[in-house]
Design a protein around this motif. Sequence first.
Motif, mmCIF file in Angstrom:
data_model
loop_
_atom_site.group_PDB
_atom_site.id
_atom_site.type_symbol
_atom_site.label_atom_id
_atom_site.label_comp_id
_atom_site.label_asym_id
_atom_site.label_seq_id
_atom_site.Cartn_x
_atom_site.Cartn_y
_atom_site.Cartn_z
ATOM 1 N N ALA A 1 83.206 -23.726 1.625
ATOM 2 C CA ALA A 1 83.900 -24.798 0.888
ATOM 3 C C ALA A 1 82.912 -25.911 0.592
ATOM 4 O O ALA A 1 82.824 -26.095 -0.723
ATOM 5 N N LYS B 1 80.634 -24.689 -2.173
ATOM 6 C CA LYS B 1 81.329 -24.619 -3.615
ATOM 7 C C LYS B 1 81.353 -26.140 -4.330
ATOM 8 O O LYS B 1 81.118 -26.456 -5.442
ATOM 9 N N ASP C 1 81.798 -21.349 -9.643
ATOM 10 C CA ASP C 1 81.451 -22.540 -8.797
ATOM 11 C C ASP C 1 82.054 -23.806 -9.393
ATOM 12 O O ASP C 1 81.836 -24.397 -10.143
ATOM 13 N N ILE D 1 85.681 -26.695 -8.363
ATOM 14 C CA ILE D 1 86.326 -27.129 -7.243
ATOM 15 C C ILE D 1 87.730 -27.864 -7.972
ATOM 16 O O ILE D 1 87.509 -28.328 -9.020
ATOM 17 N N THR E 1 88.690 -24.457 -3.314
ATOM 18 C CA THR E 1 87.948 -23.427 -3.840
ATOM 19 C C THR E 1 88.781 -22.540 -4.833
ATOM 20 O O THR E 1 90.017 -22.357 -4.740
#
Length: 256
Positions: free
Chosen positions: A6, A9, A168, A170, A200
């Motif tokens: 996470a 990310k 990629d 969030i 994610t």
Amino acid sequence: MAKKTAWEKVLAARAAKKIGVDDLINGITDDFMELHGDRAYGDDPAVYGGIGTMDNIPTTFVGIRKGANLNTNIERHFGSAEPDGYRKALRLMKQAEKFDRPIVTLINTPGAYPGVDAEYHGIGYTIAQLILQGMQLTVPYISVIVGEGGSGGALALAVGDCVWAFEDSIYSVLSPEGYATILWKDPSRMKEAASVMKLTPDELLSEGIIDRIIPEANTVDGFERFRNDLVKKIRELNALSKDDLVSKRLARYRNF
């Protein structure tokens, strides 16, 4: 290749090599024309919007973007839009509805600009209007999380008929650093915070927050693939009546 954690990310979503929203828009359109101003106060450079065609479909694009260097990052508050930026976004989206153009929003922001002037100029109200009126738009509306999708600043442009996210990216109510600071009084626990926040794309998809994870688009082939996906979805949404379009959108968000 090992699956990213996470926190990895988070770093990938914030990376300097992440495709810029303006580059992305220009990469998938044939003849993009930028439009400026909120017709009330100013023209926030953090919000990039205008009209472009994809496969002969005139489309309104609205993006929240970070800078390409220190100077443009400062100018754009590192991707944190001000009230006039959100008013510009709403103006362009209502214009799209008037001329029956689909809307694509592209989001890369840590959150709305938190300055005192932004509060004085009604940033909370403007974000609320974007959410409220966005829900009721009678044209296809696709929201895409490109990098960071932070807080209400991202949600303002993320109430489309569908919400997609790049691999990629969030999307969360606040940053891992903010989460760790508020809940644990220790911002150094940001990696731990990221692991429990479900921010994610994989976690967001499993929770039904987003509808699709899409590959990164930073090459000619990537642009073409992303463009084709958007055109296919716009045509699918255009096949619905306006009443069905709005009712399905409202039903999606009532689930939350």
